[in-house]
Design a protein around this motif. Structure first.
Motif, short mmCIF file in Angstrom:
data_model
loop_
_atom_site.label_atom_id
_atom_site.label_comp_id
_atom_site.label_asym_id
_atom_site.label_seq_id
_atom_site.Cartn_x
_atom_site.Cartn_y
_atom_site.Cartn_z
N PRO A 79 0.80 -1.23 0.00
CA PRO A 79 0.00 0.00 0.00
C PRO A 79 0.83 1.28 0.00
CG PRO A 79 -0.90 -1.59 1.55
CD PRO A 79 0.43 -2.11 1.13
N SER A 80 2.10 1.19 0.43
CA SER A 80 2.97 2.38 0.48
C SER A 80 3.81 2.53 -0.78
CB SER A 80 3.90 2.29 1.69
OG SER A 80 3.16 2.27 2.89
N ALA A 81 3.76 1.54 -1.67
CA ALA A 81 4.54 1.60 -2.91
C ALA A 81 3.77 2.45 -3.92
CB ALA A 81 4.79 0.20 -3.44
N VAL A 119 3.49 1.78 -7.55
CA VAL A 119 2.65 0.64 -7.91
C VAL A 119 1.18 1.01 -7.79
CG1 VAL A 119 1.99 -1.73 -7.33
CG2 VAL A 119 4.39 -1.03 -7.20
N THR A 120 0.79 1.65 -6.71
CA THR A 120 -0.62 1.96 -6.51
C THR A 120 -1.14 2.93 -7.58
OG1 THR A 120 -0.08 3.71 -4.90
CG2 THR A 120 -0.52 1.50 -4.04
N ARG A 121 -0.26 3.78 -8.10
CA ARG A 121 -0.69 4.66 -9.21
C ARG A 121 -1.07 3.83 -10.42
NH1 ARG A 121 4.25 8.05 -8.28
NH2 ARG A 121 3.67 9.70 -6.82
N ARG A 122 -0.27 2.79 -10.69
CA ARG A 122 -0.59 1.91 -11.83
C ARG A 122 -1.86 1.10 -11.56
NH1 ARG A 122 5.16 0.34 -11.52
NH2 ARG A 122 4.45 -1.74 -10.90
N LEU A 123 -2.02 0.64 -10.33
CA LEU A 123 -3.21 -0.13 -9.98
C LEU A 123 -4.48 0.70 -10.14
CD1 LEU A 123 -1.91 -2.06 -6.84
CD2 LEU A 123 -2.51 -3.05 -9.05
N ALA A 124 -4.38 1.99 -9.89
CA ALA A 124 -5.55 2.86 -10.02
C ALA A 124 -6.06 2.89 -11.45
CB ALA A 124 -5.19 4.28 -9.56
N GLU A 125 -5.18 2.62 -12.40
CA GLU A 125 -5.56 2.68 -13.81
C GLU A 125 -6.17 1.37 -14.32
OE1 GLU A 125 -1.99 3.77 -15.80
OE2 GLU A 125 -1.83 5.74 -14.83
N LEU A 126 -6.16 0.33 -13.48
CA LEU A 126 -6.69 -0.96 -13.91
C LEU A 126 -8.21 -1.00 -13.98
CD1 LEU A 126 -4.56 -3.76 -12.18
CD2 LEU A 126 -4.62 -3.12 -14.60
N GLY A 127 -8.85 -0.16 -13.16
CA GLY A 127 -10.31 -0.16 -13.15
C GLY A 127 -10.90 -1.41 -12.54
N GLU A 178 -11.56 -1.75 -9.06
CA GLU A 178 -11.91 -1.44 -7.68
C GLU A 178 -12.89 -2.48 -7.13
OE1 GLU A 178 -14.23 2.07 -5.20
OE2 GLU A 178 -13.22 2.57 -7.08
N GLY A 179 -12.59 -2.97 -5.93
CA GLY A 179 -13.43 -3.97 -5.29
C GLY A 179 -13.04 -5.40 -5.59
N GLN A 228 -8.67 -4.78 -3.82
CA GLN A 228 -8.28 -3.57 -4.54
C GLN A 228 -9.28 -2.46 -4.23
OE1 GLN A 228 -5.39 -3.27 -6.46
NE2 GLN A 228 -5.96 -1.16 -6.09
N GLY A 229 -8.81 -1.42 -3.57
CA GLY A 229 -9.68 -0.32 -3.18
C GLY A 229 -9.67 0.82 -4.19
N PRO A 230 -10.34 1.92 -3.85
CA PRO A 230 -10.40 3.06 -4.77
C PRO A 230 -9.04 3.74 -4.91
CG PRO A 230 -11.39 3.61 -2.65
CD PRO A 230 -11.09 2.15 -2.61
N GLU A 231 -8.82 4.38 -6.04
CA GLU A 231 -7.62 5.16 -6.32
C GLU A 231 -6.34 4.33 -6.14
OE1 GLU A 231 -7.85 8.59 -3.86
OE2 GLU A 231 -9.63 9.39 -4.85
N GLY A 232 -6.44 3.03 -6.44
CA GLY A 232 -5.26 2.18 -6.38
C GLY A 232 -4.90 1.67 -5.00
N ARG A 233 -5.64 2.08 -3.98
CA ARG A 233 -5.32 1.63 -2.62
C ARG A 233 -5.53 0.13 -2.50
NH1 ARG A 233 -8.04 6.47 -1.19
NH2 ARG A 233 -9.90 5.34 -0.52
N VAL A 234 -4.69 -0.48 -1.66
CA VAL A 234 -4.71 -1.93 -1.47
C VAL A 234 -4.91 -2.24 0.00
CG1 VAL A 234 -3.41 -4.08 -1.71
CG2 VAL A 234 -3.16 -2.29 -3.43
N GLU A 235 -5.82 -3.18 0.27
CA GLU A 235 -6.01 -3.68 1.63
C GLU A 235 -5.83 -5.19 1.62
OE1 GLU A 235 -9.89 -2.45 2.77
OE2 GLU A 235 -9.37 -0.32 2.88
#
Length: 257
Positions: free
Chosen positions: A156-158, A161-169, A171-172, A200-207
């Motif tokens: 979650p702090s990388a 990486v999270t910027r790229r994950l946000a572009e995957l679409g 979420e959830g 996969q959370g919103p805006e690339g956030r990961v839990e």
């Protein structure tokens, strides 16, 4: 956990692999574009970066390339240079108060973050060297389970990486990892069996959470294979996948660091 012995062992193994390779210009397929020399140099420079952060009590981001390598301009490192840097790293880790506030790119802004990160940086790159030499890598189940936890803890702090994950679409979306090793072979905190669910959370956030669950896609296999899967060093084809395999492939390609 005491990570210094692991750092020493993994460094020695990587140095031996570099010596075994002989020709350090040989490519490292799992690190596209890198040679064995560049792999060794990257790891040794990372060790010197950690030493600098800890000894200078660095509080703001500093890139590894900003730290002197001790190498002549344009030269790559070798096995001896790698061993020397690791020895200095281990000395520094043992001399440093784990609670010392220092900069990290992870969620823990203390010196205690660095030994674990350096240990798994070495595990993964040792595997890279073995794969380059056609050697089947071995990662003990307990080490792999802790490595999975370390990866998920830092992910979650990388932000790159999270910027790229946000572009995957996606979420959830949820991904469930299930280690098939005996429970006592791959323990995780709290006595929970080696299972993890990534959301996969919103805006690339990961839990992520520990324990049994169902995900949009589930992956079963030895903890070592799950660790290498997360780092892009093992294909999903080598494990048992249930559910949305396309989601898994897209997520893994984006999340590996």
């Amino acid at each position: 956990m005491n990570y210094e012995p692991q750092i020493e062992q993994e460094t020695e193994r990587l140095a031996e692999l570099a010596e075994l390779a002989g020709d350090l210009s040989a490519p490292v397929p799992s690190c596209p574009g890198w040679t064995m020399a560049e792999l060794v140099t990257h790891v040794g420079q990372t060790h010197r970066w950690a030493v600098h952060v800890l000894r200078e009590r660095v509080q703001e981001r500093i890139w590894s390339r900003q730290v002197p390598s001790g190498l002549p301009e344009g030269r790559d490192g070798d096995a001896g240079w790698l061993r020397a840097g690791a020895a200095e790293l281990v000395r520094t880790l043992r001399e440093t108060d784990p609670d010392l506030p220092v900069w990290t790119w992870g969620p823990d802004r203390r010196a205690a973050w660095w030994p674990r990160r350096m240990a798994y940086e070495l595990v993964v790159h040792r595997v890279d060297a073995e794969l380059a030499l056609g050697i089947d890598p071995v990662v003990p189940a307990a080490t792999a389970a802790d490595g999975i936890e370390e990866f998920l803890h830092n992910l979650p702090s990388a932000v790159w990486v999270t910027r790229r994950l946000a572009e995957l679409g996606v979420e959830g979306a949820t991904i469930h990892l299930h280690a098939t090793d005996p429970a006592d072979a791959a323990p995780v905190p709290g006595g929970v069996r080696g299972e993890w669910t990534i959301t996969q959370g919103p805006e690339g956030r990961v839990e992520w959470t520990r324990g049994h669950a169902k995900g949009d896609v589930g992956v079963r296999g030895p903890a070592a294979d799950l660790l290498l899967l997360l780092y892009g060093r093992r294909s999903p084809d080598a494990l048992t996948v249930h559910g949305d395999s396309a989601l898994l492939t897209r997520w893994l390609t984006t999340a590996a660091f």
